[in-house]
Design a protein around this motif. Structure first.
Motif, PDB file in Angstrom:
ATOM      1  N   ARG A  14      44.963  48.200  45.405  1.00  0.00           N
ATOM      2  CA  ARG A  14      44.231  48.352  44.157  1.00  0.00           C
ATOM      3  C   ARG A  14      45.130  48.951  43.092  1.00  0.00           C
ATOM      4  O   ARG A  14      46.017  49.757  43.375  1.00  0.00           O
ATOM      5  CB  ARG A  14      43.011  49.256  44.345  1.00  0.00           C
ATOM      6  CG  ARG A  14      42.066  48.850  45.458  1.00  0.00           C
ATOM      7  CD  ARG A  14      40.842  49.750  45.492  1.00  0.00           C
ATOM      8  NE  ARG A  14      39.969  49.492  44.377  1.00  0.00           N
ATOM      9  CZ  ARG A  14      39.008  48.572  44.381  1.00  0.00           C
ATOM     10  NH1 ARG A  14      38.806  47.829  45.447  1.00  0.00           N
ATOM     11  NH2 ARG A  14      38.238  48.401  43.326  1.00  0.00           N
ATOM     12  N   ARG A  18      40.714  47.861  40.053  1.00  0.00           N
ATOM     13  CA  ARG A  18      40.871  46.434  40.332  1.00  0.00           C
ATOM     14  C   ARG A  18      41.566  46.209  41.670  1.00  0.00           C
ATOM     15  O   ARG A  18      42.655  46.720  41.915  1.00  0.00           O
ATOM     16  CB  ARG A  18      41.680  45.761  39.224  1.00  0.00           C
ATOM     17  CG  ARG A  18      41.900  44.281  39.438  1.00  0.00           C
ATOM     18  CD  ARG A  18      42.506  43.647  38.200  1.00  0.00           C
ATOM     19  NE  ARG A  18      42.846  42.260  38.462  1.00  0.00           N
ATOM     20  CZ  ARG A  18      44.057  41.813  38.743  1.00  0.00           C
ATOM     21  NH1 ARG A  18      45.069  42.680  38.786  1.00  0.00           N
ATOM     22  NH2 ARG A  18      44.292  40.545  38.977  1.00  0.00           N
ATOM     23  N   VAL A  20      43.687  44.061  43.734  1.00  0.00           N
ATOM     24  CA  VAL A  20      44.637  42.964  43.580  1.00  0.00           C
ATOM     25  C   VAL A  20      44.740  42.167  44.871  1.00  0.00           C
ATOM     26  O   VAL A  20      44.871  40.943  44.863  1.00  0.00           O
ATOM     27  CB  VAL A  20      46.021  43.503  43.170  1.00  0.00           C
ATOM     28  CG1 VAL A  20      47.031  42.371  43.004  1.00  0.00           C
ATOM     29  CG2 VAL A  20      45.912  44.291  41.876  1.00  0.00           C
ATOM     30  N   ASP A  22      42.567  41.916  48.564  1.00  0.00           N
ATOM     31  CA  ASP A  22      41.265  42.342  49.068  1.00  0.00           C
ATOM     32  C   ASP A  22      41.076  41.910  50.520  1.00  0.00           C
ATOM     33  O   ASP A  22      40.800  40.748  50.812  1.00  0.00           O
ATOM     34  CB  ASP A  22      40.157  41.739  48.186  1.00  0.00           C
ATOM     35  CG  ASP A  22      38.788  42.329  48.486  1.00  0.00           C
ATOM     36  OD1 ASP A  22      38.716  43.313  49.238  1.00  0.00           O
ATOM     37  OD2 ASP A  22      37.799  41.785  47.976  1.00  0.00           O
ATOM     38  N   GLY A  41      48.482  36.919  38.329  1.00  0.00           N
ATOM     39  CA  GLY A  41      47.506  37.962  38.585  1.00  0.00           C
ATOM     40  C   GLY A  41      46.707  37.797  39.858  1.00  0.00           C
ATOM     41  O   GLY A  41      45.806  38.595  40.125  1.00  0.00           O
ATOM     42  N   CYS A  42      47.051  36.799  40.692  1.00  0.00           N
ATOM     43  CA  CYS A  42      46.261  36.565  41.912  1.00  0.00           C
ATOM     44  C   CYS A  42      46.672  37.487  43.055  1.00  0.00           C
ATOM     45  O   CYS A  42      45.998  37.537  44.081  1.00  0.00           O
ATOM     46  CB  CYS A  42      46.380  35.109  42.354  1.00  0.00           C
ATOM     47  SG  CYS A  42      47.986  34.677  43.055  1.00  0.00           S
ATOM     48  N   ASN A 210      43.655  33.339  45.468  1.00  0.00           N
ATOM     49  CA  ASN A 210      42.777  33.369  44.305  1.00  0.00           C
ATOM     50  C   ASN A 210      42.141  34.742  44.240  1.00  0.00           C
ATOM     51  O   ASN A 210      41.347  35.111  45.113  1.00  0.00           O
ATOM     52  CB  ASN A 210      41.701  32.285  44.414  1.00  0.00           C
ATOM     53  CG  ASN A 210      40.737  32.287  43.246  1.00  0.00           C
ATOM     54  OD1 ASN A 210      41.043  32.790  42.173  1.00  0.00           O
ATOM     55  ND2 ASN A 210      39.554  31.726  43.456  1.00  0.00           N
ATOM     56  N   GLN A 211      42.547  35.531  43.243  1.00  0.00           N
ATOM     57  CA  GLN A 211      42.025  36.881  43.046  1.00  0.00           C
ATOM     58  C   GLN A 211      42.121  37.719  44.317  1.00  0.00           C
ATOM     59  O   GLN A 211      41.168  38.378  44.731  1.00  0.00           O
ATOM     60  CB  GLN A 211      40.571  36.812  42.540  1.00  0.00           C
ATOM     61  CG  GLN A 211      40.454  36.141  41.180  1.00  0.00           C
ATOM     62  CD  GLN A 211      39.036  36.106  40.643  1.00  0.00           C
ATOM     63  OE1 GLN A 211      38.081  36.426  41.356  1.00  0.00           O
ATOM     64  NE2 GLN A 211      38.891  35.735  39.397  1.00  0.00           N
ATOM     65  N   GLY A 212      43.298  37.689  44.924  1.00  0.00           N
ATOM     66  CA  GLY A 212      43.570  38.547  46.064  1.00  0.00           C
ATOM     67  C   GLY A 212      43.049  38.075  47.390  1.00  0.00           C
ATOM     68  O   GLY A 212      43.178  38.781  48.402  1.00  0.00           O
ATOM     69  N   ARG A 213      42.470  36.880  47.428  1.00  0.00           N
ATOM     70  CA  ARG A 213      41.946  36.340  48.681  1.00  0.00           C
ATOM     71  C   ARG A 213      42.529  34.955  48.940  1.00  0.00           C
ATOM     72  O   ARG A 213      42.912  34.253  48.011  1.00  0.00           O
ATOM     73  CB  ARG A 213      40.412  36.256  48.642  1.00  0.00           C
ATOM     74  CG  ARG A 213      39.735  37.618  48.522  1.00  0.00           C
ATOM     75  CD  ARG A 213      38.231  37.496  48.660  1.00  0.00           C
ATOM     76  NE  ARG A 213      37.577  38.801  48.601  1.00  0.00           N
ATOM     77  CZ  ARG A 213      36.281  38.996  48.805  1.00  0.00           C
ATOM     78  NH1 ARG A 213      35.493  37.969  49.079  1.00  0.00           N
ATOM     79  NH2 ARG A 213      35.777  40.210  48.748  1.00  0.00           N
ATOM     80  N   TYR A 231      38.209  25.049  44.110  1.00  0.00           N
ATOM     81  CA  TYR A 231      39.335  25.730  43.480  1.00  0.00           C
ATOM     82  C   TYR A 231      40.654  25.119  43.946  1.00  0.00           C
ATOM     83  O   TYR A 231      41.555  24.861  43.146  1.00  0.00           O
ATOM     84  CB  TYR A 231      39.305  27.225  43.810  1.00  0.00           C
ATOM     85  CG  TYR A 231      40.428  28.006  43.149  1.00  0.00           C
ATOM     86  CD1 TYR A 231      40.280  28.503  41.856  1.00  0.00           C
ATOM     87  CD2 TYR A 231      41.633  28.218  43.801  1.00  0.00           C
ATOM     88  CE1 TYR A 231      41.298  29.200  41.239  1.00  0.00           C
ATOM     89  CE2 TYR A 231      42.666  28.913  43.189  1.00  0.00           C
ATOM     90  CZ  TYR A 231      42.497  29.393  41.906  1.00  0.00           C
ATOM     91  OH  TYR A 231      43.523  30.077  41.297  1.00  0.00           O
TER      92      TYR A 231
END
Length: 360
Positions: A14, A18, A20, A22, A41-42, A210-213, A231
């Motif tokens: 994190r 946020r 980053v 997960d 930013g993923c 995608n967004q940390g996953r 996606y």
């Protein structure tokens, strides 16, 4: 040099509030070339830095070669890293840049020179060993940075967007060199990029974040032809997969403001659905096909990209013919059954029972 397997378990990182990364679980096979792909930013560069020990995660573990390295210092993990900005010493020659880490490690001069020579031979740098970085092109500087990493003979090579500062031709040339280099030295390689072309051409396996996953981790061709989510389907491919809002009614799918397709899979109850099809799979000028209005054509020499609309939805198709087109003309598009992919519009997950045919 033999590679080491890498396992990441329950990783969380994190920055403030946020997340980053997960709860990430990943395995990187020993000796494989894995590309971690994703938008800015993923969390892909953060993942690489956590593996290298340059960042510390709040939760989770990192194992390299079966050993838990979560709390180890970077220099003790057996990793060599190549950065986007090369990070060369400007006052040192190519020879000294490649050999500096070896000198710090206490290697004898003869062994240092042997490793420098081997790295220079692999990377075509033998005639440049006495030059300074300012006397080199961007591609040559990147080769020096790679040479410095491989001369250390670590079991893991980590690349953080190493080609993003190069022009298109150099990127192509370096992709070929990196793949050849990996096949020769056999180290476990993790390569971070936002460029899907690099991922498709270099990787044994692609991890799309995608967004940390993880959206999907598979071979490049599996991501392209069998995307697990909408996606993935939209991220992979140039142009990307067409995604059409539709409605399933029995054994038909009705495209919003467009035509009807007979589906191979009976949907049961009526339900919304997103239909995906690659631009190169669409067949132009099919009698009885789906009516579409031509918007524009991009001529790329080897082929053309045709932009059309089915009702209010844009569709892209690939055309290799030289037939003339007029903006506003009507086209009849064919959707081959095997090329259709169905996605749940609520979750983005791919639905079972691909395949459709134009309704009679």
């Amino acid at each position: 040099m033999s590679g080491a397997a890498i396992q990441v378990r329950g990783l969380c990182k994190r920055y403030g509030q946020r997340a980053v990364i997960d709860r990430l679980d990943l395995e990187f096979a020993a000796g494989a070339f894995t590309v971690v792909l994703g938008a800015s930013g993923c969390g892909k560069s953060t993942l690489l830095r956590v593996i290298a020990g340059l960042e510390e995660a709040e939760h989770g573990t990192v194992s390299i070669g079966g050993a838990d390295v979560t709390r180890m210092a970077p220099q003790d993990r057996g990793c060599a890293m190549v950065f986007q900005n090369y990070a060369l010493y400007p006052h040192m020659s190519v020879r000294d840049n490649i050999g500096y880490a070896l000198k710090l490690a206490g290697l004898e001069r003869a062994e240092r020179e042997r490793r420098i020579g081997e790295a220079a031979q692999l990377l075509g740098l033998r005639d440049l060993l006495e030059r300074k970085p300012a006397q080199l092109s961007g591609g040559q500087r990147q080769r020096v940075a790679i040479g410095r990493a491989i001369a250390r003979r670590q079991r893991v090579l980590l690349f953080d967007e190493p080609l993003s500062n190069l022009d298109a031709k150099l990127r192509h040339d370096m992709r070929v060199e990196l793949r050849r280099l990996h096949d020769e030295i056999g180290a476990t390689t993790i390569f971070v990029t936002h460029d899907q072309v690099e991922a498709m051409t270099l990787a044994d396996r692609v991890v799309l974040l995608n967004q940390g996953r993880v959206e999907q981790a598979d071979t490049p061709m599996a991501l392209y032809h069998q995307p697990r989510t909408a996606y993935v389907a939209g991220f992979i491919g140039t142009p990307p997969m067409n995604m059409l809002d539709a409605w399933h009614e029995g054994d038909h799918a009705v495209i919003e403001h467009g035509g009807r397709l007979r589906m191979r899979q009976h949907a049961g109850q009526a339900m919304p659905v997103v239909l995906g099809i690659r631009p190169e799979a669409i067949v132009l000028d099919v009698p009885g096909g789906i009516a579409a209005t031509l918007e524009a054509v991009e001529d790329l020499g080897s082929h053309r990209v045709v932009y059309a609309r089915i009702g209010g939805q844009r569709v892209l198709a690939i055309d290799s013919s030289r037939r003339p087109y007029r903006p506003g003309e009507m086209l009849c598009l064919g959707f081959p059954p095997a090329a259709i992919r169905r996605f749940d519009p609520a979750t983005g997950e791919r639905l079972p029972g691909d395949g459709a045919e134009t309704a009679a």
